[in-house]
Design a protein around this motif. Structure first.
Motif, mmCIF file in Angstrom:
data_model
loop_
_atom_site.group_PDB
_atom_site.id
_atom_site.type_symbol
_atom_site.label_atom_id
_atom_site.label_comp_id
_atom_site.label_asym_id
_atom_site.label_seq_id
_atom_site.Cartn_x
_atom_site.Cartn_y
_atom_site.Cartn_z
ATOM 1 N N GLN A 63 43.083 37.247 36.243
ATOM 2 C CA GLN A 63 42.108 38.237 36.742
ATOM 3 C C GLN A 63 40.769 37.568 37.003
ATOM 4 O OE1 GLN A 63 42.729 41.598 37.056
ATOM 5 N NE2 GLN A 63 44.264 42.197 35.562
ATOM 6 N N LEU A 100 37.222 35.120 39.485
ATOM 7 C CA LEU A 100 37.688 35.694 40.750
ATOM 8 C C LEU A 100 38.136 34.628 41.752
ATOM 9 C CD1 LEU A 100 37.932 38.238 42.602
ATOM 10 C CD2 LEU A 100 35.592 37.741 43.348
ATOM 11 N N SER A 158 41.679 33.827 41.544
ATOM 12 C CA SER A 158 42.629 34.932 41.594
ATOM 13 C C SER A 158 43.475 34.862 42.860
ATOM 14 C CB SER A 158 41.841 36.244 41.559
ATOM 15 O OG SER A 158 42.630 37.284 42.070
ATOM 16 N N ARG A 162 44.370 37.214 44.495
ATOM 17 C CA ARG A 162 43.909 38.269 45.417
ATOM 18 C C ARG A 162 42.957 37.742 46.478
ATOM 19 N NH1 ARG A 162 41.572 43.644 43.164
ATOM 20 N NH2 ARG A 162 42.133 44.538 45.166
ATOM 21 N N VAL A 163 42.322 36.619 46.235
ATOM 22 C CA VAL A 163 41.369 36.128 47.248
ATOM 23 C C VAL A 163 42.060 35.218 48.274
ATOM 24 C CG1 VAL A 163 39.408 36.379 45.692
ATOM 25 C CG2 VAL A 163 40.481 34.126 45.935
ATOM 26 N N TRP A 168 49.762 43.840 43.955
ATOM 27 C CA TRP A 168 48.356 43.728 43.537
ATOM 28 C C TRP A 168 47.564 42.847 44.521
ATOM 29 C CZ3 TRP A 168 46.469 38.945 41.463
ATOM 30 C CH2 TRP A 168 45.186 39.007 40.932
ATOM 31 N N SER A 195 46.631 44.837 47.497
ATOM 32 C CA SER A 195 45.757 46.002 47.344
ATOM 33 C C SER A 195 44.374 45.670 47.905
ATOM 34 C CB SER A 195 45.674 46.415 45.875
ATOM 35 O OG SER A 195 45.146 45.352 45.120
ATOM 36 N N MET A 231 40.511 45.135 48.817
ATOM 37 C CA MET A 231 39.424 44.581 48.010
ATOM 38 C C MET A 231 38.162 44.655 48.869
ATOM 39 S SD MET A 231 39.655 40.782 46.495
ATOM 40 C CE MET A 231 38.623 40.227 45.194
ATOM 41 N N PRO A 232 37.031 45.001 48.293
ATOM 42 C CA PRO A 232 35.804 45.044 49.121
ATOM 43 C C PRO A 232 35.581 43.697 49.812
ATOM 44 C CG PRO A 232 35.405 45.951 46.941
ATOM 45 C CD PRO A 232 36.782 45.364 46.903
ATOM 46 N N GLU A 233 35.233 43.764 51.089
ATOM 47 C CA GLU A 233 35.101 42.554 51.910
ATOM 48 C C GLU A 233 34.117 41.550 51.291
ATOM 49 O OE1 GLU A 233 37.014 41.886 54.384
ATOM 50 O OE2 GLU A 233 36.003 40.026 55.009
ATOM 51 N N GLU A 266 33.297 41.125 48.204
ATOM 52 C CA GLU A 266 33.848 40.505 46.999
ATOM 53 C C GLU A 266 34.881 39.432 47.399
ATOM 54 O OE1 GLU A 266 35.698 43.330 44.422
ATOM 55 O OE2 GLU A 266 35.915 41.880 42.784
ATOM 56 N N LEU A 267 35.682 39.781 48.397
ATOM 57 C CA LEU A 267 36.692 38.835 48.879
ATOM 58 C C LEU A 267 36.021 37.559 49.393
ATOM 59 C CD1 LEU A 267 39.689 38.311 49.644
ATOM 60 C CD2 LEU A 267 39.211 39.386 51.837
#
Lengths: 468, 458
Positions: free
Chosen positions: B356, B359, B362, B364-365, B405, B408, B410-412, B414-415
């Motif tokens: 997590q 970031l 992660s 997610r990025v 996940w 899902s 993610m705010p631009e 933050e990405l």
């Protein structure tokens, strides 16, 4: 057409080397001593690309890492050559030499190369020679799935075969079971690979006499060992060493930048003599993208521009492995190539910065250009004429040079040769293999042969009609 | 640590009968960061500091702090402790939800003690049955997602070279660690460790699960003290777990094997699990876990498994954005180990939690093209699961969840921040540590280029 000066010099040189070879033995070839291709991913090796590769026995490797080149199998073939016996595995050259007593085979051409020609007479007395030409692949990691490539050479194709199974063709090599039974399965990443270990042990002892080092794959730029090797050359290399790197040029541009920068840095440190990159493309546009699945033709041209602009000391050779799908689009390919040559003319360089190396596909045989109908094969003559009209000259020094023209002439001659009995007998089965292969290729890669090659629909429909 | 799921509904009713806020973990579970003097019961609430004055009076304050007793009081009286918000947010969702609070009620280390706990006063001390401790931050690795407060090697680097300058903050800033009271204490003069040893002879009587983490536990003399104590006294009902990076000096590893082998052979513990972290395969794993030599790691692992045919290993794969491209090789490697070492007593376990934070590491990025790679991986794992069962359905499901996940939204901003920091962190990592991102992850060169362009062009 009158022979050029380079052509005459080349021929004279070959005559001289042929005489010197014959003085040793009529079947002698320097490549068996000095050249080696090492497929470290599965432990296969051969000297010269014509004989089939054989496995390096692990027990020989355990005794000495130079068994990567000096296998017992190869030592026996050398013995035959010294005695004047023709090794069966070198049949390609014997066939050419038997066809005409004036013909030069690859045995003559390779033995006259810079990495061999000075030491021919010394070779028979050397029991375990160090090669002066090494071609090495560290692994089969590759993101592309070219039509004529094989699972042992591309991890992406291996994965495809695991998922979809073999192609429904009769020719061997399109089946993981067969590759495994032949000892050609690449070591998995998690398996200890004794061939890679042996290479790193052997390389420092070999590099002093090395003249050409060629990195191949898989895609070498996706191999960590490639970067490791380049790093080692910064201390082990020398100013007589030429380095050639194959790449599909479909990797991130930043990797190509890095490669070009690294090679130039090594060269400036006096650790290599010159560097050349090699990439493959077999026709133009959508056809090229069909043949080399994963390629983006415009990106490939852009990446050629990118490295050539970035590092003026870097040269690029485009390898065209002419195959049955190269005919449509070939003229456009030549035009694009000429433009590339023009954009990157090296005014002070002794060799062209952009070169065409035209060769023809032998395996798998059902993708050979020879399978196309004669009227299609003859179309290559007009491409040759176009090249003749764009030869290098004082006004246009980027034009096609003697080497490129010779290769193209040989290609046209080969394409128009009458079929041998053997070829005639195999043609039907090869045609069926091609039809089945294309059907399956379209299915599993979501491609569309008819849309990509509208001028070949008639030819392909004819083959499809023969299928039961 | 797996519970009796068949009794979930029964136990849900029972704990809710005590109070809708009651959770067995607050009594029976404890993680004690002895190296900093922090504790929590269950992993979900944040840790709190153990007051030294409480500890001076009673070593069980390592678990039974006044603060924690206050949370227990709330639980018994139907008041929701704010620190347990993750469970409350799940339970407040529509429908019949299952939270960790419910799951903890059917664990083997809580279920038999329900009546006992139910009958206790809120301020009574109790010995937990599940204890996790870390004695020391001594560690010879500087894993990319780890931190100076849990690795002395990281601490040394940051003291020498400072924090990593990222796009909006300085990563691994010692000021932050100090401000949050996370600076590790000297192992030799640590009052929390002293208290632990005072408590241990009594604690161990009821203990069912004991796990030692770190730092690198096998570099702490206290880990060996535990093993020597067990060798001398025996704890046949105890399942012991030790984390190790398996990259410690050979002498130290020999010492560990020489102790664990007779303990196992003589049945002095019920079970032993070695937990080890590895997040992908080969040189890429080495890059993520700086200090690791994959070959040494593998040799140590195989030696441990060969010499202890009943002992288990659990891989903790903290799935991060550097795990993706080499994951197929990793799976093949795990399958190879399972073929070789699974037996009637053990399975080579693989847990795949996703990272997590930070970031920038992660998954997610990553860019959407990595979703296709994940799909291919899942499909490959599914084939292997169907083929020979050497990959479990649960592992496939875990990967599917990670992909879900990753996909899902993610705010631009933050990405972009994560992607910029990815480049800034690893560029600095390469500079400081002599690593080479592009040579190690050539398949990620396009992503690297993308992140670099965000840094250079916004």
């Amino acid at each position: 057409m009158a022979e050029t000066l380079e052509g005459r010099e080349w021929r004279a040189r070959l005559h001289d080397v042929t005489r010197r070879l014959d003085d040793i033995s009529p079947s002698f070839c320097a490549a068996k001593w000095l050249q080696v291709t090492l497929h470290l991913e599965n432990g296969m090796t051969h000297s010269c690309h014509h004989p089939p590769a054989h496995k390096v026995p692990l027990e020989e490797l355990a005794l000495h890492p130079d068994a990567l080149h000096n296998t017992e199998h190869k030592r026996q073939r050398r013995l035959e050559m010294i005695k004047g016996i023709r090794p069966d595995e070198c049949g390609h050259c014997w066939k050419m030499e038997d066809a005409s007593q004036h013909a030069f085979s690859d045995r003559h051409i390779k033995s006259s190369d810079e990495w061999a020609v000075d030491v021919l007479e010394e070779l028979p007395g050397i029991a375990r020679p160090a090669p002066s030409y090494i071609e090495v692949s560290f692994g089969n990691k590759c993101q592309m799935r070219c039509m004529y490539c094989s699972p042992e050479v591309s991890s992406a194709i291996w994965d495809e075969f695991e998922r979809h199974g073999p192609y429904p063709v009769k020719e061997a090599g399109f089946d993981l079971g067969w590759l495994t039974s032949e000892g050609r399965r690449p070591y998995a990443a998690h398996e200890h690979n004794p061939y890679v270990d042996a290479f790193w042990k052997w390389f420092p002892d070999t590099v002093a006499g090395l003249r050409v080092l060629r990195l191949t794959g898989g895609e070498p730029l996706l191999q960590e060992s490639t970067w490791d090797l380049l790093h080692r050359l910064r201390t082990l290399g020398h100013d007589q060493l030429e380095i050639d790197v194959n790449s599909n040029f479909m990797v991130a541009g930043i990797l190509l930048d890095r490669l070009a920068d690294t090679l130039v840095a090594i060269k400036r440190e006096g650790r290599i003599k010159r560097a050349r990159l090699y990439t493959s493309v077999d026709t133009a546009g959508a056809g090229a993208e069909y043949v080399r699945h994963g390629m983006n033709y415009q990106k490939l041209i852009a990446n050629c521009d990118r490295v050539l602009q970035r590092q003026p000391e870097i040269a690029v050779t485009i390898i065209c492995t002419h195959n049955v799908l190269s005919f449509p689009g070939f003229a456009d390919f030549l035009k694009d190539l000429l433009e590339l040559k023009r954009r990157h003319i090296g005014w002070l360089e002794p060799v062209p910065r952009v070169m065409l190396d035209l060769t023809y596909l032998r395996s798998p045989s059902f993708l050979s250009s020879r399978l196309a109908p004669l009227e299609i094969r003859r179309e290559m003559r007009s491409a040759l004429s176009w090249m003749e009209g764009h030869r290098e000259s004082v006004a246009a020094p980027w034009g096609f040079n003697a080497y490129e023209m010779n290769k193209m002439r040989r290609m046209c001659d080969w394409l128009e040769q009458p079929s041998s009995d053997e070829e005639e007998a195999a043609a039907f089965e090869r045609g069926q293999d091609l039809a089945r292969f294309i059907g399956e290729y379209d299915r599993r890669k979501q491609r569309d042969f008819n849309a990509t090659f509208p001028t070949l629909i008639g030819f392909m429909d004819g083959l499809r009609a023969t299928l039961p | 640590m797996f519970g009796d799921i068949d009794r979930l509904e029964e136990m849900k009713a029972k704990i809710n009968g005590v109070s809708p806020c009651f959770c067995m973990a607050k009594w029976m579970h404890v993680t004690i960061h002895l190296l900093t003097g922090h504790t929590h019961s269950c992993y979900l609430p944040p840790t709190h500091k153990i007051p030294l004055d409480e500890l001076a009076l009673d070593p069980t304050a390592l678990h039974n702090t006044k603060y924690k007793k206050e949370q227990r009081r709330k639980m018994l009286t139907g008041e929701r402790p704010a620190e347990c918000g993750i469970c409350w947010s799940i339970e407040d969702l529509p429908g019949d939800q299952v939270s960790d609070r419910h799951m903890r009620a059917v664990d083997s280390w809580t279920l038999p003690f329900f009546e006992k706990v139910k009958g206790m006063k809120w301020d009574e001390n109790i010995n937990p049955t599940y204890v996790e401790v870390s004695f020391s931050s001594a560690c010879n690795f500087k894993c990319s997602y780890c931190a100076p407060n849990v690795s002395t090697s990281w601490m040394e680097e940051v003291k020498k070279l400072g924090p990593y300058p990222l796009s909006e903050y300085e990563h691994q800033h010692l000021g932050w660690i100090r401000d949050n009271d996370l600076m590790p204490l000297d192992e030799e003069t640590n009052p929390y460790i002293d208290a632990f040893w005072k408590w241990w002879p009594d604690l161990v009587k009821d203990l069912m699960f004991f796990r030692i983490t770190g730092g690198e536990p096998l570099l702490s003399r206290h880990t060996f003290k535990v093993l020597e104590w067990i060798r001398e006294h025996g704890t046949p009902n105890l399942e012991l777990s030790i984390n190790s990076n398996l990259g410690i000096p050979a002498k130290q590893f020999d010492k560990f094997l020489n102790l664990i082998k007779p303990i196992m052979a003589d049945g002095q513990i019920r079970n032993f699990i070695l937990h080890t972290s590895v997040d992908t395969f080969g040189s890429q794993a080495e890059y993520i876990r700086n200090g690791m030599n994959f070959r040494v790691f593998e040799d140590n692992l195989c030696r441990y498994l060969s010499e202890n045919p009943r002992a288990s290993v659990a891989f903790m794969c903290t799935f991060n954005n550097l795990s993706v491209v080499g994951f197929k090789d990793y799976i093949d490697w795990v399958i190879g180990l399972r073929k070789r070492f699974n037996n009637e007593h053990r399975t080579v376990l693989l847990d795949i939690p996703h990272l997590q934070g930070p970031l920038h590491q992660s998954a997610r990025v990553l860019t959407p093209d990595y979703h296709q790679r994940m799909e291919d991986l899942i499909s490959y794992m599914q084939r292997r699961a169907d083929q020979d069962g050497l990959i479990s359905k649960a592992e496939v499901m875990k990967m599917e969840r990670i992909l879900e996940w990753m996909r899902s939204p993610m705010p631009e901003a933050e990405l972009r921040k994560g992607q910029k920091d990815f480049f800034l962190f690893f560029r600095e990592h390469d500079r400081r540590r002599g690593t080479d991102f592009l040579a190690t992850f050539p398949e990620m060169a396009e992503y690297w280029e993308h992140c670099e362009s965000l840094v250079n062009h916004g």
